[in-house]
Motif scaffolding. Structure first.
Motif, mmCIF file in Angstrom:
data_model
loop_
_atom_site.group_PDB
_atom_site.id
_atom_site.type_symbol
_atom_site.label_atom_id
_atom_site.label_comp_id
_atom_site.label_asym_id
_atom_site.label_seq_id
_atom_site.Cartn_x
_atom_site.Cartn_y
_atom_site.Cartn_z
ATOM 1 N N LEU A 122 8.542 -2.357 1.881
ATOM 2 C CA LEU A 122 7.334 -1.384 1.706
ATOM 3 C C LEU A 122 7.958 -0.883 0.642
ATOM 4 N N ALA A 123 7.992 -1.137 -0.500
ATOM 5 C CA ALA A 123 8.886 0.051 -2.055
ATOM 6 C C ALA A 123 10.079 0.235 -1.956
ATOM 7 N N GLY A 124 10.930 -1.042 -1.169
ATOM 8 C CA GLY A 124 12.256 -0.681 -0.901
ATOM 9 C C GLY A 124 12.678 0.058 0.277
ATOM 10 N N GLU A 125 11.810 -0.299 1.387
ATOM 11 C CA GLU A 125 12.220 0.520 2.827
ATOM 12 C C GLU A 125 11.661 -0.266 3.712
ATOM 13 N N LEU A 126 13.061 -0.576 4.251
ATOM 14 C CA LEU A 126 12.585 -1.583 5.825
ATOM 15 C C LEU A 126 11.586 -0.363 7.076
ATOM 16 N N TYR A 127 9.889 -1.083 7.071
ATOM 17 C CA TYR A 127 10.219 -0.512 8.121
ATOM 18 C C TYR A 127 9.263 -2.091 9.235
ATOM 19 N N ALA A 128 9.118 -1.834 10.053
ATOM 20 C CA ALA A 128 9.231 -2.787 11.478
ATOM 21 C C ALA A 128 7.877 -2.751 12.427
ATOM 22 N N MET B 88 2.427 5.977 -1.658
ATOM 23 C CA MET B 88 3.584 5.292 -2.383
ATOM 24 C C MET B 88 2.022 4.628 -3.461
ATOM 25 N N SER B 89 2.862 3.975 -4.237
ATOM 26 C CA SER B 89 1.749 3.620 -5.381
ATOM 27 C C SER B 89 1.602 2.072 -4.883
ATOM 28 N N ALA B 90 0.304 1.519 -5.767
ATOM 29 C CA ALA B 90 -0.670 0.938 -4.993
ATOM 30 C C ALA B 90 0.704 -0.869 -4.748
ATOM 31 N N THR B 91 0.478 -1.141 -4.063
ATOM 32 C CA THR B 91 1.451 -2.724 -4.110
ATOM 33 C C THR B 91 0.925 -3.113 -4.939
ATOM 34 N N GLU B 92 2.018 -4.204 -6.018
ATOM 35 C CA GLU B 92 1.782 -5.490 -6.757
ATOM 36 C C GLU B 92 1.885 -6.386 -6.225
ATOM 37 N N TYR B 93 1.092 -7.504 -6.521
ATOM 38 C CA TYR B 93 1.288 -8.677 -6.014
ATOM 39 C C TYR B 93 2.407 -9.225 -6.342
ATOM 40 N N THR B 94 3.029 -10.090 -5.557
ATOM 41 C CA THR B 94 4.206 -11.158 -6.350
ATOM 42 C C THR B 94 4.144 -11.970 -5.398
ATOM 43 N N VAL B 95 4.760 -12.935 -5.331
ATOM 44 C CA VAL B 95 5.082 -14.134 -5.122
ATOM 45 C C VAL B 95 5.655 -13.487 -3.317
ATOM 46 N N ASN B 96 5.616 -13.169 -2.888
ATOM 47 C CA ASN B 96 6.106 -12.195 -1.981
ATOM 48 C C ASN B 96 5.249 -11.277 -0.725
ATOM 49 N N THR B 97 4.591 -10.626 -1.825
ATOM 50 C CA THR B 97 3.388 -10.144 -1.545
ATOM 51 C C THR B 97 2.522 -10.892 -0.536
ATOM 52 N N ASN C 3 -11.208 -12.842 4.045
ATOM 53 C CA ASN C 3 -11.955 -14.039 5.332
ATOM 54 C C ASN C 3 -11.458 -14.369 5.614
ATOM 55 N N LEU C 4 -11.081 -14.059 7.296
ATOM 56 C CA LEU C 4 -9.962 -14.884 8.223
ATOM 57 C C LEU C 4 -10.934 -15.752 8.399
ATOM 58 N N ARG C 5 -10.842 -17.537 8.524
ATOM 59 C CA ARG C 5 -11.275 -18.265 9.599
ATOM 60 C C ARG C 5 -13.030 -18.226 9.779
ATOM 61 N N GLY C 6 -13.597 -17.450 8.712
ATOM 62 C CA GLY C 6 -15.135 -17.112 8.527
ATOM 63 C C GLY C 6 -15.694 -15.705 9.436
ATOM 64 N N ASN C 7 -13.789 -14.674 9.532
ATOM 65 C CA ASN C 7 -14.718 -13.152 9.660
ATOM 66 C C ASN C 7 -14.109 -12.397 8.609
ATOM 67 N N ALA C 8 -14.534 -11.727 8.364
ATOM 68 C CA ALA C 8 -14.205 -10.776 7.692
ATOM 69 C C ALA C 8 -13.514 -9.597 8.317
ATOM 70 N N VAL C 9 -12.027 -9.555 7.872
ATOM 71 C CA VAL C 9 -10.991 -8.938 7.962
ATOM 72 C C VAL C 9 -10.793 -7.352 7.152
ATOM 73 N N PRO C 10 -10.751 -6.468 7.328
ATOM 74 C CA PRO C 10 -10.471 -4.947 6.480
ATOM 75 C C PRO C 10 -8.903 -5.274 6.335
ATOM 76 N N VAL C 11 -8.690 -5.494 5.221
ATOM 77 C CA VAL C 11 -7.340 -5.364 4.288
ATOM 78 C C VAL C 11 -7.169 -3.953 4.301
ATOM 79 N N VAL C 12 -5.870 -3.448 4.668
ATOM 80 C CA VAL C 12 -4.844 -2.030 4.122
ATOM 81 C C VAL C 12 -4.267 -2.011 3.149
ATOM 82 N N ASP C 13 -3.817 -1.077 2.833
ATOM 83 C CA ASP C 13 -2.558 -0.901 1.545
ATOM 84 C C ASP C 13 -1.544 0.177 2.295
ATOM 85 N N MET C 14 -0.370 -0.915 2.937
ATOM 86 C CA MET C 14 -0.263 0.621 3.733
ATOM 87 C C MET C 14 1.238 1.458 2.545
ATOM 88 N N ARG C 15 1.234 0.538 1.739
ATOM 89 C CA ARG C 15 1.974 1.704 0.167
ATOM 90 C C ARG C 15 1.424 2.849 -0.212
#
Length: 190
Positions: free
Chosen positions: A17-23, A70-79, A53-65
């Motif tokens: 996330l924003a250049g920092e490593l989490y686990a 931090m600033s909002a996550t920008e979508y890239t090929v690695n996101t 939509n995850l296999r027919g179920n609505a799954v909430p998505v949070v932006d950890m940044r």
């Protein structure tokens, strides 16, 4: 006095996330998905980006940044979206977390995990269960069950994507020809 958490040795999924490593403890992770379209839900916290939509179920998505200020996550090929289990009052809640990228599953021994740093009384670090290092870069080990407050988890849990049925709805029927509508004179169908 800051509460010191004992972190167990084990496997962790590392991500950036924003250049920092989490686990995260791998036992909390269900799967990792390529980023996909997220349907925004109105009147939800800013960090709650919407649902997928995850296999027919609505799954909430949070932006950890956003959750971490931090600033909002920008979508890239690695996101990606990490699908994980969060404990809320003894009940399992499935949610997705946006990450800039996922690195790898790492194996950490108890000796490699240090307590989180003390940051004083004004900085809440209870969601950091420990710290480690990999190739001279710090890894913050997250206790995902404490990253979100009870109120935030309740907001995520209460996301209702099923629209309520409209009572006494009547079908709209055309009331004339297009030529009868003001401003449409002279327009012919294509």
């Amino acid at each position: 006095m800051a509460q010191q958490k004992a972190q167990e040795a084990g496997q962790y999924l590392s991500f950036v996330l924003a250049g920092e490593l989490y686990a995260l403890d791998i036992s909390k992770v269900r799967e990792v998905l390529e980023v996909q379209e997220v349907t925004k839900i109105p009147r939800t916290p800013e960090f709650l980006r919407g649902v997928i939509n995850l296999r027919g179920n609505a799954v909430p998505v949070v932006d950890m940044r956003l959750k971490f200020g931090m600033s909002a996550t920008e979508y890239t090929v690695n996101t990606c979206i990490i699908i994980m289990e969060v404990n809320m009052d003894g009940e399992e809640l499935i949610l997705g977390a946006l990450a800039d990228s996922v690195r790898e599953v790492i194996e950490l021994t108890g000796d490699e995990i240090k307590p989180p740093p003390r940051m004083g009384t004004t900085v809440d670090t209870n969601f950091i269960s420990g710290m480690s290092k990999q190739d001279e870069q710090f890894i913050m080990l997250l206790d995902i069950d404490t990253v979100f407050s009870a109120e935030e988890l309740q907001a995520v849990r209460s996301v209702d994507v099923a629209p309520e049925p409209v009572q006494n709805a009547q079908a709209l029927e055309p009331q004339g020809k297009d030529e009868d509508l003001p401003g449409l004179e002279g327009l012919a169908p294509a």
